[in-house]
Design a protein around this motif. Sequence first.
Motif, short mmCIF file in Angstrom:
data_model
loop_
_atom_site.label_atom_id
_atom_site.label_comp_id
_atom_site.label_asym_id
_atom_site.label_seq_id
_atom_site.Cartn_x
_atom_site.Cartn_y
_atom_site.Cartn_z
N THR A 106 43.90 39.02 32.29
CA THR A 106 42.56 38.74 31.76
C THR A 106 42.30 39.48 30.46
O THR A 106 41.47 39.04 29.65
CB THR A 106 41.47 39.12 32.78
OG1 THR A 106 41.46 40.54 32.99
CG2 THR A 106 41.67 38.40 34.10
N CYS A 112 45.37 30.00 36.20
CA CYS A 112 45.23 30.99 35.13
C CYS A 112 46.05 30.60 33.90
O CYS A 112 45.59 30.72 32.76
CB CYS A 112 45.67 32.37 35.63
SG CYS A 112 44.55 33.11 36.83
N GLU A 124 36.15 33.03 34.73
CA GLU A 124 36.86 34.19 35.27
C GLU A 124 36.35 34.56 36.66
O GLU A 124 37.11 34.98 37.53
CB GLU A 124 36.72 35.38 34.32
CG GLU A 124 37.44 35.19 33.00
CD GLU A 124 38.87 34.72 33.20
OE1 GLU A 124 39.68 35.51 33.73
OE2 GLU A 124 39.18 33.57 32.84
N SER A 170 38.65 34.73 39.92
CA SER A 170 38.70 35.97 40.70
C SER A 170 38.42 35.68 42.17
O SER A 170 39.08 36.24 43.06
CB SER A 170 37.69 36.99 40.16
OG SER A 170 38.01 37.38 38.85
#
Length: 245
Positions: A164, A209, A230, A234
Amino acid sequence: MARDEYRWIPDQHGAWAMLAVPFLAGTFLAPRPGGQHGLLLAAWLLAYAAVFHAQQWLRLRARGLRSASRHGRPALVLGAAAAAAGLPLVALHPRLLLAGAAAAPFVAVNTRYALRGRERALVNGLAAVVPACGMLLVAGGLGGADPAALWRPALACLLYFAGTVPYVKTMIRERRSPAYRRGSVAYHAAALAAAAALSPWLALPFAACLARAAALPGRGLKPPLVGAVELALSAALLATLLLAF
């Protein structure tokens, strides 16, 4: 919420998933999650907030800026609250001191970058990821998990959250850098292969991702939308960890 109260909450919004996901994974992968995890979570979040304010106080004070004073009281109060939450746990589980010692070098790196006004540096972001992902081991160990059963989910968290750091840069600060974009995509491709080796189930969130690292930079997405993507990834990582391990 009043403005002064809001200032006590660190404005590093992207950090909250990194603080929460490894902790929750370790807690619920453990055979005995319980009330001690609530105390550990409080100590963990309060300590993060206290360190944030302490680093900002040091950074601004080093430049002789009067605005440093607004970080002094939150650092002291939040630090005291973190100690109040954490000391009973340390008394019961002295091995937690080892976790603190292991995190200290990474906190020192973050503090050095803060003093230099370079909190957004790539190395600084990567240094912050390591102790956050290490909380999976701490929370799992507190719940009686076998350490040998925790290294794979902890490594998966490390692979994800390390990715990230360059990805978010390609969306905001380095959005015009082809080199950053290529590096981010290359990292995510390698992380997908590594994660799939840990568990085939992990190929699902890590493929997502990789897809977002390849497709989203350059599209002019606003930061709130970047953050929402994000947050969803997550959550998908956490669900996969709990199902796979």
